[in-house]
Design an enzyme around this catalytic site. Structure first.
Site, PDB file in Angstrom:
ATOM      1  N   LYS A  70       0.856  -1.187   0.000  1.00 50.03           N
ATOM      2  CA  LYS A  70       0.000   0.000   0.000  1.00 50.03           C
ATOM      3  C   LYS A  70       0.891   1.236   0.000  1.00 50.03           C
ATOM      4  O   LYS A  70       1.494   1.573   1.020  1.00 50.03           O
ATOM      5  CB  LYS A  70      -0.919   0.047   1.216  1.00 50.03           C
TER       6      LYS A  70
ATOM      7  N   GLY B  65       6.508   5.478   8.593  1.00 49.05           N
ATOM      8  CA  GLY B  65       5.628   6.638   8.662  1.00 49.05           C
ATOM      9  C   GLY B  65       5.716   7.303  10.012  1.00 49.05           C
ATOM     10  O   GLY B  65       6.724   7.193  10.719  1.00 49.05           O
ATOM     11  N   SER B  66       4.651   7.966  10.395  1.00 46.63           N
ATOM     12  CA  SER B  66       4.653   8.753  11.628  1.00 46.63           C
ATOM     13  C   SER B  66       4.527   7.859  12.854  1.00 46.63           C
ATOM     14  O   SER B  66       3.972   6.753  12.794  1.00 46.63           O
ATOM     15  CB  SER B  66       3.506   9.760  11.614  1.00 46.63           C
ATOM     16  N   THR B  67       5.010   8.363  13.972  1.00 42.08           N
ATOM     17  CA  THR B  67       4.932   7.612  15.222  1.00 42.08           C
ATOM     18  C   THR B  67       3.493   7.375  15.669  1.00 42.08           C
ATOM     19  O   THR B  67       3.159   6.256  16.092  1.00 42.08           O
ATOM     20  CB  THR B  67       5.748   8.324  16.312  1.00 42.08           C
TER      21      THR B  67
ATOM     22  N   GLY C 262       2.175   4.605  13.642  1.00 43.22           N
ATOM     23  CA  GLY C 262       2.904   3.391  13.995  1.00 43.22           C
ATOM     24  C   GLY C 262       2.389   2.761  15.276  1.00 43.22           C
ATOM     25  O   GLY C 262       2.314   1.522  15.389  1.00 43.22           O
TER      26      GLY C 262
ATOM     27  N   GLU D  32       9.344   1.687  11.173  1.00 41.79           N
ATOM     28  CA  GLU D  32      10.388   2.709  11.035  1.00 41.79           C
ATOM     29  C   GLU D  32       9.674   4.044  11.077  1.00 41.79           C
ATOM     30  O   GLU D  32       8.962   4.404  10.141  1.00 41.79           O
ATOM     31  CB  GLU D  32      11.157   2.510   9.719  1.00 41.79           C
TER      32      GLU D  32
ATOM     33  N   CYS E  97      13.470  11.092   7.593  1.00 39.36           N
ATOM     34  CA  CYS E  97      13.281  10.728   8.998  1.00 39.36           C
ATOM     35  C   CYS E  97      14.562  10.792   9.816  1.00 39.36           C
ATOM     36  O   CYS E  97      14.535  11.182  10.978  1.00 39.36           O
ATOM     37  CB  CYS E  97      12.682   9.326   9.084  1.00 39.36           C
TER      38      CYS E  97
ATOM     39  N   GLU F 179       9.344  16.533  15.816  1.00 40.31           N
ATOM     40  CA  GLU F 179       9.779  16.343  14.434  1.00 40.31           C
ATOM     41  C   GLU F 179       9.025  17.323  13.532  1.00 40.31           C
ATOM     42  O   GLU F 179       7.796  17.355  13.520  1.00 40.31           O
ATOM     43  CB  GLU F 179       9.521  14.914  13.975  1.00 40.31           C
TER      44      GLU F 179
END
Length: 494
Positions: free
Chosen positions: A193, A245-247, A250, A267, A301, A399
């Site tokens: 995806k 992607g983003s925390t 995640g 990651e 990142c 971030e």
């Protein structure tokens, strides 16, 4: 600097890209029309115009893709690692043959400079070749004696099964190939995806794999929203998830995988620091600064967007960074001279502007940039250097994912390490010093997954992953391949 919209449009009109408005998904070895009529529109971040679109996958589309991967799994897993590796090697050549249309499509999707995206094919090919080179390790016999001498155990490396690979929009090719190559070598089948803003460039990868002879159903691609991604993660036939992607996202994926006890590699975000020791060569630092600290217009990142400078050299560091950033051209990412392009999409553009506003309100000084860029159109933010930044400021803690560098003061080496570690993230980092041994000692004190000495780059043969809020598990290296394997121990008496 200004951007002429008419010239930018002319550049885009002169491109002859094979994929724009598409109506299908790649399922079971062919492009199959979507069963739904909902669309995802792709906006060029320079002209702000819709130039492409893809279908938003339906539950029926998802079922077909997962079923295709599930049906293809036994045959693909039954091949030897060397047989699978030969296909990966052919795919690497096919990817490189698609270098230009892949790069231009990628740049139109997310605004990454063309100097970055035209290298995506060669980097992706090198990842395929690296993992193909691990076939010997995967096929080799692994027999281990019992410590008491009564028997021995054969340890087999079995593929996990169907994998969901979910890629981000900042590096839509290399960050999916980092998952795809080891999954395929391991014997897994996949459903990919891509991120909603960047759904087209991955088609060049699946085209290359098809041309290389990957059996039908081994690789499938669905375009869609986050809703579809959640359904894919939770599907009972998906046995492994890999996400970049983003925390916050995640965490949700980790929770979903925890419910069904399926392995997951995450990651996630970063807030990495570059520690500048007192003996650092600032001319050298200038030469690697943008690649190491502001790569891809800051939308990377692992880059070290927090520079920690000693009080004794603080002003010199600020001047060098401001000069280096200020001299780098910003403009149309289809111009090969461009170093800084736009933000990839409007939400990210607005997010970065909010960070700049917080820096103004919280007392940071502007050494370079500091505002939206003066362009005719597009999601452009001036490359910005913030000085007099303190650890409690928002821009020092969160971030940003944009072209903003913060420079903090430290008093001594212990203080520098303390500042570098005072973040929940732990992905990248750099130590700049003329003394490599000293730099290595400082690097070992940093609580982060990867550290560079006087530069930063990832190594396909070494594990890459984060600590804390930066993720779970690793990619690359034998360790990254192992994430797609399940061991089985078969014991017998001697």
């Amino acid at each position: 600097m200004t951007l002429e919209l008419s010239k930018a449009r002319h550049r885009r009109e002169s491109l002859d890209l094979p994929y724009t408005h598409e109506n299908d998904h790649f399922i079971n070895g062919a492009y199959i029309p979507s069963t739904g009529d909902r669309r995802i529109e792709i906006v060029d971040p320079v002209t702000e115009e819709i130039w492409a679109s893809v279908p938003d996958a339906t539950p029926e589309d998802l079922e077909r893709a997962v079923a295709a991967a599930d049906n293809a799994f036994p045959g693909w897993a039954a091949l030897t690692a060397h047989e699978r590796a030969s296909i990966l090697l052919r795919a690497a050549d096919e990817i490189e043959a698609r270098r230009e249309p892949l790069g231009y499509t990628n740049t139109r999707e997310n605004g990454s400079p063309i100097s970055e995206t035209t290298n995506a094919a060669s980097n992706a090919a090198s990842i395929f070749r690296y993992f193909a080179g691990l076939a010997d390790w995967l096929d080799q016999d692994d027999t281990r004696p019992f410590p008491n001498g009564v028997g021995e155990t054969s340890v087999y490396k079995d593929p996990v099964g169907v994998c969901a690979l979910i890629a981000p929009w900042n590096f839509p090719i290399n960050l999916v190939v980092a998952k795809l190559a080891p999954a395929l070598l391991a014997g897994c089948t996949v459903v990919i995806k891509p991120a909603s803003p960047t759904p087209l460039s991955v088609r060049f990868i699946v085209d290359a794999l098809a041309a290389a002879g990957v059996p039908h159903g081994v690789v499938n691609v669905l375009t869609g929203s986050g809703r579809m991604g959640d359904q894919l993660v939770r599907h009972p036939k998906v046995r492994k998830v890999a996400f970049t992607g983003s925390t916050p996202v995640g965490r949700k994926i980790a929770a979903a995988c925890g419910e069904s006890l399926k392995p997951v590699t995450l990651e996630l975000g970063g807030k990495s620091s570059a520690i500048v020791l007192e003996d650092a060569d600032l001319d050298h630092m200038s030469s690697v600064l943008i690649r190491s600290c502001m790569r891809n217009t800051g939308q990377t990142c692992y880059i070290s967007t927090r520079i920690l400078a000693p009080e004794s050299r603080y002003e010199d560091v600020v001047k060098m960074v401001a000069r280096t950033v200020g001299e780098a051209p910003q403009g149309d990412p289809l111009d090969e001279a461009t170093v800084f392009g736009p933000m990839a999409n409007r939400p990210q553009f607005e997010t970065v502007l909010k960070f700049l506003e917080s820096a103004h309100q919280e007392g940071a000084s502007i050494a370079a940039g500091g505002d939206r860029a003066d362009m005719d159109s597009g999601f452009f933010v001036q490359p910005t250097v913030l000085s007099d930044v303190t650890p409690e400021m928002t821009v020092a803690r969160e971030e940003i994912f944009g072209p903003i560098i913060t420079i903090l003061r430290y008093m001594d080496e212990d203080h520098a390490v303390e500042l570098a570690n005072n973040t929940p993230f732990g992905l990248g980092g750099i130590v700049f010093s003329a003394d490599e041994d000293k730099a290595r000692g400082v690097a070992r004190r940093m609580n982060t997954g990867s550290v560079g000495i006087n530069f930063f780059a990832s190594n396909h043969s070494a594990p890459f992953g984060g600590r804390g809020d930066s993720g779970l598990g690793v990619e690359f290296g034998v360790e990254g391949l192992s994430a797609y394997l399940m061991p089985q121990s078969v014991h017998r008496r001697a």
